[in-house]
Design a protein around this motif. Structure first.
Motif, PDB file in Angstrom:
ATOM      1  N   GLU A 238      36.015  25.260  47.264  1.00 18.37           N
ATOM      2  CA  GLU A 238      36.475  26.207  46.200  1.00 18.37           C
ATOM      3  C   GLU A 238      35.429  27.068  45.676  1.00 18.37           C
ATOM      4  O   GLU A 238      34.467  26.663  45.568  1.00 18.37           O
ATOM      5  CB  GLU A 238      36.958  25.133  45.064  1.00 18.37           C
ATOM      6  CG  GLU A 238      37.940  23.973  45.528  1.00 18.37           C
ATOM      7  CD  GLU A 238      38.201  22.932  44.384  1.00 18.37           C
ATOM      8  OE1 GLU A 238      37.757  23.166  43.265  1.00 18.37           O
ATOM      9  OE2 GLU A 238      38.783  22.136  44.661  1.00 18.37           O
ATOM     10  N   GLY A 239      35.882  28.495  45.572  1.00 23.45           N
ATOM     11  CA  GLY A 239      34.921  29.416  45.518  1.00 23.45           C
ATOM     12  C   GLY A 239      34.142  29.783  46.581  1.00 23.45           C
ATOM     13  O   GLY A 239      34.116  29.185  47.682  1.00 23.45           O
ATOM     14  N   SER A 240      33.328  30.524  46.239  1.00 23.77           N
ATOM     15  CA  SER A 240      32.418  31.281  47.583  1.00 23.77           C
ATOM     16  C   SER A 240      31.154  30.583  47.695  1.00 23.77           C
ATOM     17  O   SER A 240      30.443  29.956  46.895  1.00 23.77           O
ATOM     18  CB  SER A 240      32.369  32.722  47.234  1.00 23.77           C
ATOM     19  OG  SER A 240      33.179  33.501  47.156  1.00 23.77           O
TER      20      SER A 240
ATOM     21  N   VAL B  12      28.446  31.583  38.572  1.00 23.11           N
ATOM     22  CA  VAL B  12      29.411  32.921  38.211  1.00 23.11           C
ATOM     23  C   VAL B  12      29.553  33.787  39.563  1.00 23.11           C
ATOM     24  O   VAL B  12      30.766  34.152  39.704  1.00 23.11           O
ATOM     25  CB  VAL B  12      28.333  33.876  37.121  1.00 23.11           C
ATOM     26  CG1 VAL B  12      28.657  35.255  37.300  1.00 23.11           C
ATOM     27  CG2 VAL B  12      28.461  33.337  35.718  1.00 23.11           C
ATOM     28  N   ALA B  13      28.711  33.703  40.397  1.00 25.82           N
ATOM     29  CA  ALA B  13      28.874  34.351  41.747  1.00 25.82           C
ATOM     30  C   ALA B  13      29.667  33.412  42.535  1.00 25.82           C
ATOM     31  O   ALA B  13      30.710  34.270  43.006  1.00 25.82           O
ATOM     32  CB  ALA B  13      27.218  34.283  42.285  1.00 25.82           C
ATOM     33  N   ARG B  14      29.608  32.223  42.401  1.00 25.44           N
ATOM     34  CA  ARG B  14      30.644  31.334  43.011  1.00 25.44           C
ATOM     35  C   ARG B  14      32.005  31.509  42.586  1.00 25.44           C
ATOM     36  O   ARG B  14      33.024  31.636  43.191  1.00 25.44           O
ATOM     37  CB  ARG B  14      30.304  30.137  43.293  1.00 25.44           C
ATOM     38  CG  ARG B  14      31.114  28.853  43.829  1.00 25.44           C
ATOM     39  CD  ARG B  14      30.881  27.544  43.338  1.00 25.44           C
ATOM     40  NE  ARG B  14      31.846  26.717  43.707  1.00 25.44           N
ATOM     41  CZ  ARG B  14      32.229  25.322  43.332  1.00 25.44           C
ATOM     42  NH1 ARG B  14      31.462  24.996  42.258  1.00 25.44           N
ATOM     43  NH2 ARG B  14      32.731  24.514  43.879  1.00 25.44           N
TER      44      ARG B  14
ATOM     45  N   ALA C 210      25.035  36.552  44.731  1.00 22.76           N
ATOM     46  CA  ALA C 210      26.402  37.339  45.127  1.00 22.76           C
ATOM     47  C   ALA C 210      27.321  36.252  45.820  1.00 22.76           C
ATOM     48  O   ALA C 210      26.606  35.337  46.559  1.00 22.76           O
ATOM     49  CB  ALA C 210      25.962  38.587  45.837  1.00 22.76           C
ATOM     50  N   PRO C 211      28.475  36.676  46.095  1.00 21.95           N
ATOM     51  CA  PRO C 211      29.345  35.792  46.878  1.00 21.95           C
ATOM     52  C   PRO C 211      28.986  36.271  48.302  1.00 21.95           C
ATOM     53  O   PRO C 211      28.735  37.253  48.389  1.00 21.95           O
ATOM     54  CB  PRO C 211      30.785  36.477  46.471  1.00 21.95           C
ATOM     55  CG  PRO C 211      30.682  37.070  45.307  1.00 21.95           C
ATOM     56  CD  PRO C 211      29.332  37.412  45.062  1.00 21.95           C
TER      57      PRO C 211
END
Length: 238
Positions: free
Chosen positions: A26-28, A60-62, A132-133
């Motif tokens: 879930e997310g990066s 936040v990046a994720r 960053a992602p």
């Protein structure tokens, strides 16, 4: 990429796609770097416009697919900033008073003993931290963070041992999970590290009750992603 390449190139976008697909993330996965000087920051990369904790920046990046950097004055958590080499350790953290007052230890000395074993970079060794992602990072990461369920961590542990075998030696203390355990520890040792998350990262950054944290050296990604494809599809895999 806008900064120095690895001697053996890694396709970070492909690595992110494999991790996300095979692990159901879930997310990066989050790319992270310790920038030692201003010139390490990619041209055009924005500085985060708020003061927040390192663990929150990772989220936040994720979750928000944002790439940014943060200098010391953008880091809210002094303990995290110390572990990341941005600020000096505070006196209350050094003596053990800080976590003792929070009720985390039976005495200030027991806290002090723990703090003295917290992995951390040297004072002002870091100019800024970059996030960053992983799939679209504008820099070559040094560490990759994965935040996921215990089952996913099981697959990552199996993939870590897939080639050479052995044992996983996770190191954590229940405090400073994302900054010291996942970032500093992984960077300084060159070994992946698993952590349970801490009260601060769970309270302030949104790490869910059913999630853990892993930091892995970016150089490991080709080996790890190749292993994950096999491990997840293995007949005995659950």
């Amino acid at each position: 990429m806008t900064d120095e390449p690895l001697k053996i190139a890694v396709d970070f976008k492909e690595s992110a796609e494999v991790l996300t697909k095979y692990l159901g993330l879930e997310g990066s996965p989050v790319a992270f770097k310790f920038a030692t000087k201003k010139e390490d920051i990619p041209a055009g990369m924005p500085e985060i416009d708020k003061v927040m904790r390192h663990c929150t920046m990772v989220m936040v990046a994720r979750k928000e697919n944002k790439a940014f950097y943060a200098t010391a004055d953008r880091h809210e958590c002094n303990g995290g900033a110390w572990a990341l080499g941005l600020k000096d350790i505070t006196q209350t953290l050094k003596t053990g008073e800080f976590y003792f007052k929070l009720g985390k230890f039976a005495s200030a000395p027991s806290c002090k003993r723990t703090i003295e074993h917290i992995p951390h970079l040297g004072l002002k060794e870091t100019y800024a931290t970059l996030y960053a992602p992983l799939e679209n990072a504008p820099f070559v990461p040094q560490v990759v963070f994965i935040i996921a369920s215990p089952r996913t961590m099981l697959k990552l542990a199996q993939a870590t041992l897939f080639t050479l075998g052995g044992r996983i030696h996770a190191e954590f203390s229940g405090i400073q999970s994302v900054c010291a355990d996942a970032a500093a520890q992984t960077y300084l040792t060159g070994h992946p590290n698993f952590s349970l998350g801490c009260d601060g990262s769970r309270r302030y950054s949104g790490i869910a009750e059913g999630e853990m944290v892993m930091g892995l050296p970016a150089e490991m990604l080709p080996e790890l992603t190749a292993a994950i494809k096999v491990v997840v599809a293995a007949p005995g895999s659950k």
